[in-house]
Each structure stands twice: as structure tokens, then as C-alpha cells.
Design a protein around this motif. Structure first.
Motif, PDB file in Angstrom:
ATOM      1  N   ARG A 106      -1.119  15.901  22.398  1.00 13.81           N
ATOM      2  CA  ARG A 106      -0.489  17.193  22.475  1.00 13.81           C
ATOM      3  C   ARG A 106      -1.497  18.297  22.458  1.00 13.81           C
ATOM      4  N   LEU A 107      -1.554  19.153  23.445  1.00 11.45           N
ATOM      5  CA  LEU A 107      -2.471  20.465  23.046  1.00 11.45           C
ATOM      6  C   LEU A 107      -1.707  21.270  21.968  1.00 11.45           C
ATOM      7  N   ASP A 108      -2.533  21.523  20.975  1.00 11.44           N
ATOM      8  CA  ASP A 108      -2.299  22.047  19.613  1.00 11.44           C
ATOM      9  C   ASP A 108      -2.620  23.488  19.631  1.00 11.44           C
ATOM     10  N   GLU A 109      -3.893  23.799  20.187  1.00 17.10           N
ATOM     11  CA  GLU A 109      -4.380  25.161  20.195  1.00 17.10           C
ATOM     12  C   GLU A 109      -5.347  25.347  21.283  1.00 17.10           C
ATOM     13  N   HIS A 110      -5.531  26.583  21.693  1.00 17.47           N
ATOM     14  CA  HIS A 110      -6.634  27.078  22.846  1.00 17.47           C
ATOM     15  C   HIS A 110      -7.072  28.153  22.510  1.00 17.47           C
ATOM     16  N   TRP A 111      -8.341  28.566  22.365  1.00 17.86           N
ATOM     17  CA  TRP A 111      -8.915  29.623  22.045  1.00 17.86           C
ATOM     18  C   TRP A 111     -10.319  29.727  22.686  1.00 17.86           C
ATOM     19  N   ALA A 112     -10.762  31.196  22.578  1.00 14.53           N
ATOM     20  CA  ALA A 112     -12.212  31.489  23.364  1.00 14.53           C
ATOM     21  C   ALA A 112     -12.997  32.037  22.130  1.00 14.53           C
ATOM     22  N   GLY A 113     -14.180  32.242  22.528  1.00  9.74           N
ATOM     23  CA  GLY A 113     -15.152  32.971  21.665  1.00  9.74           C
ATOM     24  C   GLY A 113     -16.201  33.375  22.556  1.00  9.74           C
ATOM     25  N   LEU A 114     -17.057  34.307  21.940  1.00  7.54           N
ATOM     26  CA  LEU A 114     -18.368  34.698  22.802  1.00  7.54           C
ATOM     27  C   LEU A 114     -19.536  34.377  22.013  1.00  7.54           C
ATOM     28  N   ARG A 115     -20.382  33.497  22.599  1.00  5.32           N
ATOM     29  CA  ARG A 115     -21.722  33.431  21.904  1.00  5.32           C
ATOM     30  C   ARG A 115     -22.698  34.448  22.452  1.00  5.32           C
ATOM     31  N   THR A 156     -12.458  37.602  26.654  1.00  7.22           N
ATOM     32  CA  THR A 156     -11.843  36.397  25.857  1.00  7.22           C
ATOM     33  C   THR A 156     -10.442  35.939  26.185  1.00  7.22           C
ATOM     34  N   SER A 157      -9.776  36.405  27.521  1.00  3.37           N
ATOM     35  CA  SER A 157      -8.800  35.786  27.933  1.00  3.37           C
ATOM     36  C   SER A 157      -8.772  34.259  28.373  1.00  3.37           C
ATOM     37  N   LEU A 158      -7.729  33.633  28.062  1.00  4.23           N
ATOM     38  CA  LEU A 158      -7.462  32.083  28.016  1.00  4.23           C
ATOM     39  C   LEU A 158      -6.951  31.696  29.665  1.00  4.23           C
ATOM     40  N   SER A 159      -7.656  30.536  30.157  1.00  5.55           N
ATOM     41  CA  SER A 159      -7.338  30.060  31.451  1.00  5.55           C
ATOM     42  C   SER A 159      -6.881  28.888  31.416  1.00  5.55           C
ATOM     43  N   ASP A 160      -5.760  28.500  32.197  1.00  4.08           N
ATOM     44  CA  ASP A 160      -5.401  27.513  32.399  1.00  4.08           C
ATOM     45  C   ASP A 160      -6.228  26.154  32.967  1.00  4.08           C
ATOM     46  N   GLY A 161      -7.136  26.686  33.654  1.00  9.92           N
ATOM     47  CA  GLY A 161      -8.270  25.759  34.259  1.00  9.92           C
ATOM     48  C   GLY A 161      -9.123  25.383  33.221  1.00  9.92           C
ATOM     49  N   GLU A 198     -14.386  28.403  26.274  1.00 11.24           N
ATOM     50  CA  GLU A 198     -13.031  28.199  25.601  1.00 11.24           C
ATOM     51  C   GLU A 198     -13.072  26.793  25.191  1.00 11.24           C
ATOM     52  N   MET A 199     -12.203  26.621  24.053  1.00 10.90           N
ATOM     53  CA  MET A 199     -11.906  25.243  23.241  1.00 10.90           C
ATOM     54  C   MET A 199     -10.532  24.812  23.395  1.00 10.90           C
ATOM     55  N   ILE A 200     -10.159  23.761  23.062  1.00 11.40           N
ATOM     56  CA  ILE A 200      -8.869  23.159  22.636  1.00 11.40           C
ATOM     57  C   ILE A 200      -8.972  22.313  21.695  1.00 11.40           C
ATOM     58  N   ALA A 201      -7.804  22.311  20.891  1.00  9.24           N
ATOM     59  CA  ALA A 201      -7.514  21.097  19.921  1.00  9.24           C
ATOM     60  C   ALA A 201      -6.504  20.359  20.208  1.00  9.24           C
ATOM     61  N   LEU A 202      -6.442  18.913  20.067  1.00  8.06           N
ATOM     62  CA  LEU A 202      -5.512  17.884  20.546  1.00  8.06           C
ATOM     63  C   LEU A 202      -5.200  17.467  19.223  1.00  8.06           C
ATOM     64  N   THR A 203      -3.653  16.950  19.222  1.00 11.29           N
ATOM     65  CA  THR A 203      -2.997  16.327  17.991  1.00 11.29           C
ATOM     66  C   THR A 203      -2.662  14.914  18.439  1.00 11.29           C
ATOM     67  N   PRO A 204      -2.477  13.851  18.144  1.00  3.04           N
ATOM     68  CA  PRO A 204      -2.071  12.555  18.306  1.00  3.04           C
ATOM     69  C   PRO A 204      -0.558  12.375  18.254  1.00  3.04           C
ATOM     70  N   PRO A 205      -0.028  11.458  19.195  1.00  2.57           N
ATOM     71  CA  PRO A 205       1.430  11.258  18.813  1.00  2.57           C
ATOM     72  C   PRO A 205       1.650  10.491  17.652  1.00  2.57           C
ATOM     73  N   PRO A 206       2.652  10.226  17.302  1.00  6.01           N
ATOM     74  CA  PRO A 206       2.818   9.616  15.751  1.00  6.01           C
ATOM     75  C   PRO A 206       2.260   8.083  15.817  1.00  6.01           C
ATOM     76  N   ASP A 207       2.285   7.166  16.972  1.00  3.09           N
ATOM     77  CA  ASP A 207       1.893   5.950  17.001  1.00  3.09           C
ATOM     78  C   ASP A 207       0.504   5.617  17.301  1.00  3.09           C
TER      79      ASP A 207
END
Length: 363
Positions: free
Chosen positions: A291-300, A266-271, A220-229
Motif C-alpha cells: 500500500r502507498l503510505d506516503e508521498h512527498w517532495a523536497g528540494l536539493r 514541491t507539488s506532488l504528481s501521480d506520474g 519526489e519519494m514514496i513510502a510503501l507498507t506491506p500487506p499483513p501476510d
């Protein structure tokens, strides 16, 4: 190569598309069958890292040598894909920083590898003041790179099609066909595809097509985006620390990745989000405000010995390109070259990667 050579490839990830493209350039007639959409599996879910130092620290020399060869091919590979497809793939050789609390071990690695430079904690903080946490220093890997993996998948599909290849999405392989003892084609729910050779490049699903020791490893991976400042250098290096990696790309920070044996779930978990955020915030100051912008999962696709499966199988006419685990993007240009040459009868498999080192490979 004979002009009438026909190849059927199962799987349209980075491996299948790259190999198919190279074979098509060499004059073969190539059809790629994909159970879902092109490059929508591990290729899409990865972070696109072309990582030598971090991923291969404990790898055997044969894998390290292969990785170095592939890394050297990447700049030309990326340019060629962009020229043929008309699409940017976001290849950047921006380096990587590996943080650690073991200065002795890091200094030893740097002494043994001219591609690595040891930096003290003070030198790290001076160059990258946004970093936080406790560490004794870092390794600077100046030749590390990354690519926009999602753009890469799209561009490879376009390059393959422009070269005259045939791509069949949403068409799963359900069986292999024989003529005598030789595999000569693939059966799908819709029709039969015949070929002089069949290449299995289905990633984590390869073991569902034939009996191969390929295990899906969930990440599982996440993508973060910054605040404006926020002030952040999105042209900076990939950073490894606290058991995670952070990849700046397109105004976002990719954070990965968990490792879990969960079958094909490939379900996503809050943990996973909490774990990745906590680790990332321990590496870079101020990420708690992002801010959390995206959360996804893949299989290696993993193998018992951790090495890829590249070469002919026990079955005549069937080749395998799977088991790359976390190195599918890194290995892509070298795998494309090696497998295209092997299928054309112009190269032999690397012994350590030969699929026949394991018993089976039966449909």
C-alpha cells in the motif's frame, strides 16, 4: 575561541544545526534563523542514506575522500547526538546492495575498492531471494549506512538547544547588514541579529539570500507498507536498482527518488508515484500488493559543478555551507567539523569546495 564570539546561522537543516551545535560546544554564542520549521526542508524529505558507493561513483577524488572521512565520523556522531538529545536517530550500518546488468564494470569497481565485494546473480539471489528482475550481479558495500533523517533533525535541534543555542523558527532572513565592508548581522521581518560572522546554510534557498549558483533540484519519494501476510526483512540493506533506491525503515519501504528542475515547486504528481512504484516492483517481488503510505517532495541544493559550497564567501564575515545536493546527510559530520573550525579561524577551505570559485555571492 573568544568567549564573546557571536555567530548567526541562516537555515536550520542538518548542516545549520550540526555546525551550530559544534560552534556552541566550542563556546560561541549561536543563533539559528529558520524560514519555516527546523529540519523541515531537504533534511526531512531525504531518505537518510549515508551512501558512498552509489552516490559517488563518478565523483572527483576530493569529494570521495571527503565522503569517506564523513562516513568514518558517523558512528560517533550519531552516538553523541543521541547522548546529548536523549533521542534515538536510527543509525544503522546495514550495508547496501547495488544491482547492475554490467558484471564486468561491477567486478572492476570491486577490484579497485576493497570496501566493495562483487556478487554474481546467483549469489545475490541466494542471499536476498525477494529480489526479482534481470541483473548480472551486484556490488555489496558493507560499510554503507542509513539514519532516520526525520528523527535526526529533531534530535539535532534538541541537542543544539540543550547546548545553549538559540533557535528561531518561522523567522526568515530578508537582508544582510554591513559595518563598512564587513557583514555583521541579519535583518528579519521582526528584528536584527548581530554577529561576528554569519553562516548561510539555507539549502536550496541559499541563492535567494545572496547571489550564489545554487539551484533547487526537486525530488519526489514514496513510502510503501506491506500487506499483513507479507514476509520482509526490514533490517536488511539499502537496495539500488532500476534507477531507484529502496530503504527499509520502521515497517515501511522508502522508494526514491525523482530528479527534476522545477524551481521551488514541491507539488506532488501521480506520474512520480507510478514511476517509482514501477521501478521498485521491478527490483523486489510482490511490491505490487503493498500500500502507498506516503508521498512527498523536497528540494536539493545543486551547484554548476556538482560540488558543495563550504567556506568563506567573497563578502567579509559571510560563510557558506550549501550545495550538498544528494549528500547532505552523508556529509553532515564532516561539514559540521570543517565549518566550525573555519569560522573559528582554525581551518582553511578545501579548494574544490571553496565558494569563491564562483563569482558573486553578493546580497
Amino acid at each position: 575561541m573568544k568567549s564573546d564570539m557571536k555567530i548567526v546561522i541562516i537555515g536550520a537543516g542538518v548542516a545549520g544545526l550540526s555546525i551550530g551545535w559544534r560552534l556552541r560546544q566550542a563556546g560561541a554564542e549561536v543563533t539559528i534563523l529558520e524560514r519555516a520549521q527546523p529540519a523541515s526542508g531537504a533534511t526531512w524529505a531525504s531518505a537518510g542514506m549515508i551512501a558512498l558507493a552509489a552516490e559517488l561513483e563518478t565523483s572527483p577524488p576530493v569529494e570521495v575522500d571527503f565522503a569517506r572521512q564523513s562516513n568514518a565520523l558517523w558512528p560517533g556522531f550519531a552516538r553523541e547526538i543521541e547522548e546529548e538529545s536523549g533521542q534515538a536517530v536510527g543509525y544503522e550500518r546495514s550495508g547496501a546492495l547495488l544491482l547492475s546488468d554490467d558484471a564486468v564494470a561491477m567486478a572492476g569497481r570491486a577490484a579497485a575498492d576493497t570496501d566493495l565485494t562483487f556478487l554474481t546473480a546467483e549469489e545475490v539471489r541466494a542471499r536476498w531471494p525477494m529480489l526479482s528482475g534481470e541483473y548480472s550481479g551486484g556490488l555489496w558495500a558493507r560499510h554503507e549506512a542509513h539514519v532516520d533523517n526525520r528523527a535526526l533533525g529533531r534530535a539535532l535541534a534538541i541537542a543544539f538547544l540543550k547546548a545553549g543555542g538559540v533557535l528561531k523558527p518561522a523567522e526568515a532572513a530578508v537582508n544582510l547588514e554591513y559595518r563598512g565592508r564587513r557583514i555583521t548581522g541579519v535583518l528579519t521581518p521582526f528584528t536584527r541579529y548581530h554577529g561576528n560572522a554569519v553562516l548561510l546554510a539555507a539549502g536550496a534557498w541559499s541563492g535567494q539570500v545572496v547571489q550564489l549558483p545554487v539551484t533547487p533540484i526537486k525530488g519526489e519519494m514514496i513510502a510503501l507498507t506491506p500487506p499483513p501476510d507479507a514476509e520482509f526483512d526490514f533490517g536488511g540493506p539499502v537496495v539500488w536498482g532500476q534507477g531507484v533506491y529502496l530503504v527499509p525503515r520502521g515497517g515501511r519501504l522508502l522508494v526514491g527518488a525523482t530528479v527534476e528542475k522545477a524551481g521551488f515547486d514541491t507539488s506532488l504528481s501521480d506520474g512520480a508515484v507510478r514511476h517509482l512504484r514501477q521501478k521498485a516492483e521491478a527490483v523486489i517481488s510482490g511490491l505490487a500488493r503493498w500500500r502507498l503510505d506516503e508521498h512527498w517532495a523536497g528540494l536539493r541544493p545543486g551547484t554548476p559543478d556538482g560540488l558543495p559550497l563550504l567556506g568563506p564567501s567573497h563578502e567579509q564575515g559571510l560563510f557558506i555551507a550549501s550545495g550538498q545536493y544528494r549528500n547532505g546527510i552523508l556529509f553532515a559530520p564532516a561539514i559540521a567539523q570543517l565549518m566550525a573550525d573555519m569560522i573559528r579561524g582554525r581551518a582553511e577551505p578545501i579548494d574544490a569546495f571553496d565558494p569563491r570559485r564562483f563569482p558573486g555571492a553578493k546580497p
